[in-house]
Design an enzyme around this catalytic site. Sequence first.
Site, PDB file in Angstrom:
ATOM      1  N   ASP A  42       9.052  -2.474  -0.656  1.00  0.00           N
ATOM      2  CA  ASP A  42       8.774  -3.039  -2.072  1.00  0.00           C
ATOM      3  C   ASP A  42       9.476  -4.287  -2.114  1.00  0.00           C
ATOM      4  OD1 ASP A  42       8.017   0.231  -3.520  1.00  0.00           O
ATOM      5  OD2 ASP A  42       7.007  -0.729  -2.229  1.00  0.00           O
ATOM      6  N   CYS A  52      -5.280   1.202   0.506  1.00  0.00           N
ATOM      7  CA  CYS A  52      -5.044   0.115  -0.284  1.00  0.00           C
ATOM      8  C   CYS A  52      -4.705  -0.839   0.608  1.00  0.00           C
ATOM      9  CB  CYS A  52      -3.978   0.315  -1.415  1.00  0.00           C
ATOM     10  SG  CYS A  52      -2.369   0.292  -0.609  1.00  0.00           S
ATOM     11  N   ILE A 106       7.506   0.103   7.480  1.00  0.00           N
ATOM     12  CA  ILE A 106       6.773   1.320   6.883  1.00  0.00           C
ATOM     13  C   ILE A 106       5.253   1.169   6.545  1.00  0.00           C
ATOM     14  CG2 ILE A 106       6.775   2.339   4.395  1.00  0.00           C
ATOM     15  CD1 ILE A 106       9.508   2.446   5.805  1.00  0.00           C
ATOM     16  N   LYS A 156       8.790   2.504 -12.495  1.00  0.00           N
ATOM     17  CA  LYS A 156       7.239   3.055 -12.418  1.00  0.00           C
ATOM     18  C   LYS A 156       7.407   4.163 -11.431  1.00  0.00           C
ATOM     19  CE  LYS A 156       4.407   1.006  -9.673  1.00  0.00           C
ATOM     20  NZ  LYS A 156       3.908   1.700  -8.336  1.00  0.00           N
ATOM     21  N   ASN A 157       7.922   4.003 -10.235  1.00  0.00           N
ATOM     22  CA  ASN A 157       7.920   4.950  -9.191  1.00  0.00           C
ATOM     23  C   ASN A 157       8.635   6.493  -9.465  1.00  0.00           C
ATOM     24  OD1 ASN A 157       5.883   3.357  -8.085  1.00  0.00           O
ATOM     25  ND2 ASN A 157       7.323   2.881  -6.482  1.00  0.00           N
ATOM     26  N   ARG A 180      -3.281   5.232  -6.338  1.00  0.00           N
ATOM     27  CA  ARG A 180      -3.050   6.276  -5.482  1.00  0.00           C
ATOM     28  C   ARG A 180      -2.154   7.267  -5.732  1.00  0.00           C
ATOM     29  NH1 ARG A 180      -1.341   6.176  -1.780  1.00  0.00           N
ATOM     30  NH2 ARG A 180      -2.639   6.923  -0.186  1.00  0.00           N
ATOM     31  N   ARG A 196       0.230  -3.833 -13.063  1.00  0.00           N
ATOM     32  CA  ARG A 196       0.217  -2.433 -12.781  1.00  0.00           C
ATOM     33  C   ARG A 196       1.799  -2.020 -12.765  1.00  0.00           C
ATOM     34  NH1 ARG A 196      -2.640  -0.470  -7.540  1.00  0.00           N
ATOM     35  NH2 ARG A 196      -1.296   1.365  -8.404  1.00  0.00           N
ATOM     36  N   ARG A 199      -2.450   4.464   4.390  1.00  0.00           N
ATOM     37  CA  ARG A 199      -2.039   5.337   3.217  1.00  0.00           C
ATOM     38  C   ARG A 199      -2.640   6.683   3.290  1.00  0.00           C
ATOM     39  NH1 ARG A 199       0.075   1.993  -0.906  1.00  0.00           N
ATOM     40  NH2 ARG A 199       1.351   3.632  -1.438  1.00  0.00           N
TER      41      ARG A 199
HETATM   42  C1  EPZ Z   1       5.703   5.268  -2.243  1.00  0.00           C
HETATM   43  O1  EPZ Z   1       4.465   5.206  -1.928  1.00  0.00           O
HETATM   44  C2  EPZ Z   1       5.830   4.113  -3.378  1.00  0.00           C
HETATM   45  N1  EPZ Z   1       4.682   4.523  -4.409  1.00  0.00           N
HETATM   46  C3  EPZ Z   1       5.426   2.728  -2.844  1.00  0.00           C
HETATM   47  O2  EPZ Z   1       5.616   1.937  -3.607  1.00  0.00           O
HETATM   48  C4  EPZ Z   1       6.468   2.545  -1.552  1.00  0.00           C
HETATM   49  O3  EPZ Z   1       6.151   1.284  -1.062  1.00  0.00           O
HETATM   50  C5  EPZ Z   1       6.666   3.592  -0.576  1.00  0.00           C
HETATM   51  O4  EPZ Z   1       6.793   4.678  -1.388  1.00  0.00           O
HETATM   52  C6  EPZ Z   1       7.639   3.591   0.392  1.00  0.00           C
HETATM   53  O5  EPZ Z   1       8.918   3.263  -0.291  1.00  0.00           O
HETATM   54  C7  EPZ Z   1       5.265   5.273  -5.156  1.00  0.00           C
HETATM   55  O6  EPZ Z   1       6.413   5.947  -5.409  1.00  0.00           O
HETATM   56  C8  EPZ Z   1       4.039   5.784  -6.363  1.00  0.00           C
HETATM   57  P1  EPZ Z   1       5.373   6.812   1.826  1.00  0.00           P
HETATM   58  P2  EPZ Z   1       4.117   6.508  -0.754  1.00  0.00           P
HETATM   59  O7  EPZ Z   1       4.479   8.360   1.451  1.00  0.00           O
HETATM   60  O8  EPZ Z   1       4.739   7.577  -1.377  1.00  0.00           O
HETATM   61  C9  EPZ Z   1       2.987   7.129   5.995  1.00  0.00           C
HETATM   62  C10 EPZ Z   1       4.924   0.184  -5.071  1.00  0.00           C
HETATM   63  O9  EPZ Z   1       4.780  -0.951  -4.954  1.00  0.00           O
HETATM   64  N2  EPZ Z   1       2.462   8.562   5.498  1.00  0.00           N
HETATM   65  O10 EPZ Z   1       6.976   7.018   1.648  1.00  0.00           O
HETATM   66  O11 EPZ Z   1       2.571   6.518  -0.668  1.00  0.00           O
HETATM   67  C11 EPZ Z   1       2.489   6.015   4.961  1.00  0.00           C
HETATM   68  O12 EPZ Z   1       1.264   5.312   5.511  1.00  0.00           O
HETATM   69  C12 EPZ Z   1       4.487   1.114  -3.995  1.00  0.00           C
HETATM   70  O13 EPZ Z   1       5.448   0.555  -6.183  1.00  0.00           O
HETATM   71  C13 EPZ Z   1       1.925   9.002   6.254  1.00  0.00           C
HETATM   72  O14 EPZ Z   1       1.266   8.793   7.515  1.00  0.00           O
HETATM   73  O15 EPZ Z   1       4.777   5.957   0.618  1.00  0.00           O
HETATM   74  C14 EPZ Z   1       3.707   5.031   5.083  1.00  0.00           C
HETATM   75  O16 EPZ Z   1       3.436   4.466   6.602  1.00  0.00           O
HETATM   76  C15 EPZ Z   1       3.701   0.696  -3.082  1.00  0.00           C
HETATM   77  N3  EPZ Z   1       1.081  10.654   6.113  1.00  0.00           N
HETATM   78  C16 EPZ Z   1       4.839   6.052   5.203  1.00  0.00           C
HETATM   79  O17 EPZ Z   1       4.523   7.148   5.746  1.00  0.00           O
HETATM   80  C17 EPZ Z   1       1.531  10.917   4.618  1.00  0.00           C
HETATM   81  O18 EPZ Z   1       1.191  12.020   4.238  1.00  0.00           O
HETATM   82  C18 EPZ Z   1       5.734   5.980   3.988  1.00  0.00           C
HETATM   83  O19 EPZ Z   1       4.785   6.239   2.829  1.00  0.00           O
HETATM   84  C19 EPZ Z   1       2.136  10.280   3.692  1.00  0.00           C
HETATM   85  C20 EPZ Z   1       2.681   8.892   4.196  1.00  0.00           C
END
Ligand code: EPZ
Length: 417
Positions: free
Chosen positions: A304, A116, A326, A22-23, A92, A397, A121
């Site tokens: 995840d 979420c 995370i 998916k990702n 998202r 999803r 996020r």
């Molecule tokens: C991706 O989300 C995945 N989703 C998530 O999978 C996964 O849990 C996550 O990466 C971490 O591996 C997709 O790829 C569609 P991040 P993402 O930006 O990109 C903070 C699932 O179950 N952050 O790597 O949104 C954030 O809050 C989903 O399939 C900021 O502060 O995660 C988090 O604490 C859930 N500012 C950390 O960084 C930003 O601009 C990592 O988030 C962006 C992120």
Amino acid sequence: MDKIQIIGGRKLEGKVTISGAKNAALPLIASAILVDGTCEFHNVPHLMDIESIKRLLEDLGATCSLDEHVMTVDGSGIHKIEAEYDLVRKMRASILVLGPLVARFGHAKVSMPGGCAIGARPVNMHLSGLEALGADIHIDHGYIEARADKLTGSEIYFDNPTVTGTENLMMAAVLATGQTVLRNAAREPEIICLADALNEMGARISGAGSPIITIDGVDKLLPATVTVIPDRIETGTFMVAAAATQGDVCILGGNPEHIGGVSSKLKAAGARIDTQPGEIRVRGGETVQSVDIQTLPYPGFPTDMQAQFMALMSTARGSSMIHESIFENRFIHANELMRMGADISLPKVNLAVVRGVPELQAAPVMASDLRASASLVIAGLMAKGTTVISRVYHMDRGYEAMEDKFSALGANIRRIK
Ligand code: EPZ
């Protein structure tokens, strides 16, 4: 709303085939916005989130088709640069259209993705990265508006690795003037998959999979045919389920290298894991040992997989410390596991202590997010008796034909419409 009913206490045995990730599929499909022509994506999983991004691209004017596991996207007809709230709030990851829209059209309006269940996020790093590339960013009435006549390559340093932030800015940079360097970039396999796809379309990206990614801008991208990598989180989910039921499962089509963080912890917990090309065999130990985990950016233990692993630890011998580093609110499933008899305390917002109990008790429970639903399925498979999980739209999803795959492994599991 559908429910899933499981009569647990059976060992999982047999073979299961992993679907496309998916990702990986979501950013790949978004990248088609960059191309004035038709791209073809193979091994695309049938998921609610894929339907959501397909609908979003069609709303922008692209022509999409999904037949079997092949999706085609013709971006030549895109005439709209606004991703509406109603579509973005459903998923998202819709934020992934922001970079490509600005790169190709110089303008984008994307609804701010709300938070979420698992956390706020924020997307601040996405936006500051686009500003570094020369975009003007304004936020009003819940929408992000980004404008740039032409993006200009720049150095971008992420405070912490962000998966979709790295993907968004990689896609924005491919058509920018000059060179962009992303530092402290995310290293997930999905990043490599996207970089390979963009290079297939004519981009010039190097370093994907390392913390430093270099993108030399080009004038345009051309249609390409690319394949989605297997889903490492689905792979890990079936590995944990096999261990949790003392089963013997052969997982086909997964990439063992992408799930090493989980394999090493499962071995420490007493599972036997044998790999050969295209196959991961997991045999659960008679007893499960408690192990501590901390979730980290790839190649660390994936966040995840935290919920699924917590289910496994709930009947392990000893106590397990689970540190979720995370996301700030990713223990919602703990309360549901406690309804099934798990002994879990949450001394800190990102720390759970799981004391193993002899066995879980079947109970009615509720899924709160995608991976929590997988955790509750595993708990239901472990518990003797009938577990009913509600709100399984969360599961739909991100897991393709989950109950079919588990029943093919011998589980007594069915969907209640
Ligand atoms: C991706 O989300 C995945 N989703 C998530 O999978 C996964 O849990 C996550 O990466 C971490 O591996 C997709 O790829 C569609 P991040 P993402 O930006 O990109 C903070 C699932 O179950 N952050 O790597 O949104 C954030 O809050 C989903 O399939 C900021 O502060 O995660 C988090 O604490 C859930 N500012 C950390 O960084 C930003 O601009 C990592 O988030 C962006 C992120």
